[in-house]
Design an enzyme around this catalytic site. Sequence first.
Site, PDB file in Angstrom:
ATOM      1  N   SER A  99       0.847  -1.197   0.000  1.00  0.00           N
ATOM      2  CA  SER A  99       0.000   0.000   0.000  1.00  0.00           C
ATOM      3  C   SER A  99       0.882   1.247   0.000  1.00  0.00           C
ATOM      4  CB  SER A  99      -0.875   0.017   1.257  1.00  0.00           C
ATOM      5  OG  SER A  99      -1.542   1.251   1.374  1.00  0.00           O
ATOM      6  N   TYR A 151      -1.060  -0.755  10.686  1.00  0.00           N
ATOM      7  CA  TYR A 151      -1.343  -1.042   9.273  1.00  0.00           C
ATOM      8  C   TYR A 151      -0.246  -0.483   8.378  1.00  0.00           C
ATOM      9  CZ  TYR A 151      -3.606  -1.211   4.729  1.00  0.00           C
ATOM     10  OH  TYR A 151      -3.879  -1.463   3.403  1.00  0.00           O
TER      11      TYR A 151
HETATM   12  N1  LIG Z   1      -8.840  -0.917  -0.480  1.00  0.00           N
HETATM   13  C1  LIG Z   1      -7.782  -0.116  -0.453  1.00  0.00           C
HETATM   14  O1  LIG Z   1      -7.895   1.132  -0.598  1.00  0.00           O
HETATM   15  C2  LIG Z   1      -6.419  -0.691  -0.270  1.00  0.00           C
HETATM   16  C3  LIG Z   1      -5.324   0.157  -0.433  1.00  0.00           C
HETATM   17  C4  LIG Z   1      -4.043  -0.349  -0.300  1.00  0.00           C
HETATM   18  C5  LIG Z   1      -3.859  -1.687  -0.033  1.00  0.00           C
HETATM   19  N2  LIG Z   1      -4.941  -2.508   0.132  1.00  0.00           N
HETATM   20  C6  LIG Z   1      -4.688  -3.910   0.431  1.00  0.00           C
HETATM   21  O2  LIG Z   1      -5.402  -4.729  -0.479  1.00  0.00           O
HETATM   22  C7  LIG Z   1      -5.662  -5.990   0.119  1.00  0.00           C
HETATM   23  C8  LIG Z   1      -7.131  -6.344  -0.079  1.00  0.00           C
HETATM   24  O3  LIG Z   1      -7.923  -5.432   0.657  1.00  0.00           O
HETATM   25  P1  LIG Z   1      -9.381  -4.952   0.215  1.00  0.00           P
HETATM   26  O4  LIG Z   1      -9.350  -3.483   0.206  1.00  0.00           O
HETATM   27  O5  LIG Z   1      -9.835  -5.680  -0.988  1.00  0.00           O
HETATM   28  O6  LIG Z   1     -10.191  -5.381   1.523  1.00  0.00           O
HETATM   29  P2  LIG Z   1     -11.347  -6.447   1.811  1.00  0.00           P
HETATM   30  O7  LIG Z   1     -12.458  -6.304   0.837  1.00  0.00           O
HETATM   31  O8  LIG Z   1     -11.647  -6.286   3.248  1.00  0.00           O
HETATM   32  O9  LIG Z   1     -10.647  -7.863   1.535  1.00  0.00           O
HETATM   33  C9  LIG Z   1      -9.752  -8.446   2.451  1.00  0.00           C
HETATM   34  C10 LIG Z   1      -9.511  -9.888   2.051  1.00  0.00           C
HETATM   35  O10 LIG Z   1      -8.576 -10.433   3.010  1.00  0.00           O
HETATM   36  C11 LIG Z   1      -9.082 -11.644   3.514  1.00  0.00           C
HETATM   37  N3  LIG Z   1      -8.667 -11.886   4.901  1.00  0.00           N
HETATM   38  C12 LIG Z   1      -8.760 -11.037   5.958  1.00  0.00           C
HETATM   39  N4  LIG Z   1      -8.341 -11.658   7.087  1.00  0.00           N
HETATM   40  C13 LIG Z   1      -7.977 -12.912   6.714  1.00  0.00           C
HETATM   41  C14 LIG Z   1      -7.469 -14.033   7.426  1.00  0.00           C
HETATM   42  N5  LIG Z   1      -7.256 -14.002   8.752  1.00  0.00           N
HETATM   43  N6  LIG Z   1      -7.205 -15.165   6.742  1.00  0.00           N
HETATM   44  C15 LIG Z   1      -7.426 -15.215   5.411  1.00  0.00           C
HETATM   45  N7  LIG Z   1      -7.902 -14.198   4.672  1.00  0.00           N
HETATM   46  C16 LIG Z   1      -8.183 -13.056   5.327  1.00  0.00           C
HETATM   47  C17 LIG Z   1     -10.602 -11.499   3.437  1.00  0.00           C
HETATM   48  O11 LIG Z   1     -11.196 -12.794   3.368  1.00  0.00           O
HETATM   49  P3  LIG Z   1     -12.057 -13.465   4.587  1.00  0.00           P
HETATM   50  O12 LIG Z   1     -12.576 -12.351   5.444  1.00  0.00           O
HETATM   51  O13 LIG Z   1     -13.121 -14.234   3.885  1.00  0.00           O
HETATM   52  O14 LIG Z   1     -11.075 -14.345   5.270  1.00  0.00           O
HETATM   53  C18 LIG Z   1     -10.771 -10.739   2.129  1.00  0.00           C
HETATM   54  O15 LIG Z   1     -10.828 -11.635   1.043  1.00  0.00           O
HETATM   55  C19 LIG Z   1      -5.246  -5.852   1.592  1.00  0.00           C
HETATM   56  O16 LIG Z   1      -3.970  -6.430   1.767  1.00  0.00           O
HETATM   57  C20 LIG Z   1      -5.182  -4.362   1.792  1.00  0.00           C
HETATM   58  O17 LIG Z   1      -4.296  -4.001   2.820  1.00  0.00           O
HETATM   59  C21 LIG Z   1      -6.211  -2.037   0.021  1.00  0.00           C
END
Ligand SMILES: NC(=O)c1ccc[n+]([C@@H]2O[C@H](COP(=O)([O-])OP(=O)(O)OC[C@H]3O[C@@H](n4cnc5c(N)ncnc54)[C@H](OP(=O)(O)O)[C@@H]3O)[C@@H](O)[C@H]2O)c1
Length: 240
Positions: free
Chosen positions: A133, A146
């Site tokens: 990120s 984070y």
């Molecule tokens: N959205 C943004 O603006 C943004 C920006 C920069 C980076 N990111 C990164 O992108 C990635 C995806 O995030 P997102 O924004 O798409 O969020 P999200 O919709 O909340 O998705 C998070 C994913 O992580 C999985 N997860 C969480 N805890 C877990 C665990 N203990 N074991 C296995 N899987 C787990 C969830 O699956 P389950 O809950 O089903 O396990 C879900 O599929 C993350 O690494 C986040 O830090 C996001």
Amino acid sequence: MERKAVIIGATSGIGRALAEELHSRGYALGLTGRRVERLEELKNSLGKNVKIQFMDVTKTRDAIDQLEMLIRELKHMDIIVLNAGVSNFRGSTMWKTEKRVIDVNIRGFTALANYSFDYFEKKGNGHIVGISSVAGHFGYGLSAAYNASKAFVSTYLQGYRQRANHSKADIAVTDIIPGFVESEMTDGKPGMFWVAGKDKAARQIANAIESRKNRAYITKRWWLVGWVLKLVPNWVLDRI
Ligand SMILES: NC(=O)c1ccc[n+]([C@@H]2O[C@H](COP(=O)([O-])OP(=O)(O)OC[C@H]3O[C@@H](n4cnc5c(N)ncnc54)[C@H](OP(=O)(O)O)[C@@H]3O)[C@@H](O)[C@H]2O)c1
């Protein structure tokens, strides 16, 4: 030969959109997450060439066994996307919340990245993709764990890229650096700008994977923010 990609954390947001994008490009997929009903629904909506596997990345020994099972089902793995992540942007600095961030974003990530590198070395080739990120470029009081966890991800991937360059195996290591992307994680988060739709983000991530980029900002213009952040002196960042 059909390319086989495993996505860790494919039940929502970026991971789910990337699963849809890679499937539309002809990849066979192994998809994981804790919410099995969502994995089943996604498998049904995508159709053929999709295997699913429950996985809680914080149970690292089980997670590695579950990844091995998934690879056996797929026959082999060419790409792993380490996408699972949680944030504490809602401002909790309680140890319980910060521990959860460390357990998922650092412990879970590292266990699976480490396993995958060894797997690809034995196989002779492969591709590790980590989702970091822009938050990893600076410390931030409201989500200190984070931001620090994402700095870990990017620095770790750079170390493994060096390892890959010294390896006989052909291993690519890609650091994906998103700005803001619409997802459950960012739902209701105040003060966001340049928010990308998850499908657009997934397309750009898939392009970066197929070009075997070392690092890619998502969307591309976040490169500018990354560049500015690297120029800002620490005494300024300390006062945000
Ligand atoms: N959205 C943004 O603006 C943004 C920006 C920069 C980076 N990111 C990164 O992108 C990635 C995806 O995030 P997102 O924004 O798409 O969020 P999200 O919709 O909340 O998705 C998070 C994913 O992580 C999985 N997860 C969480 N805890 C877990 C665990 N203990 N074991 C296995 N899987 C787990 C969830 O699956 P389950 O809950 O089903 O396990 C879900 O599929 C993350 O690494 C986040 O830090 C996001």
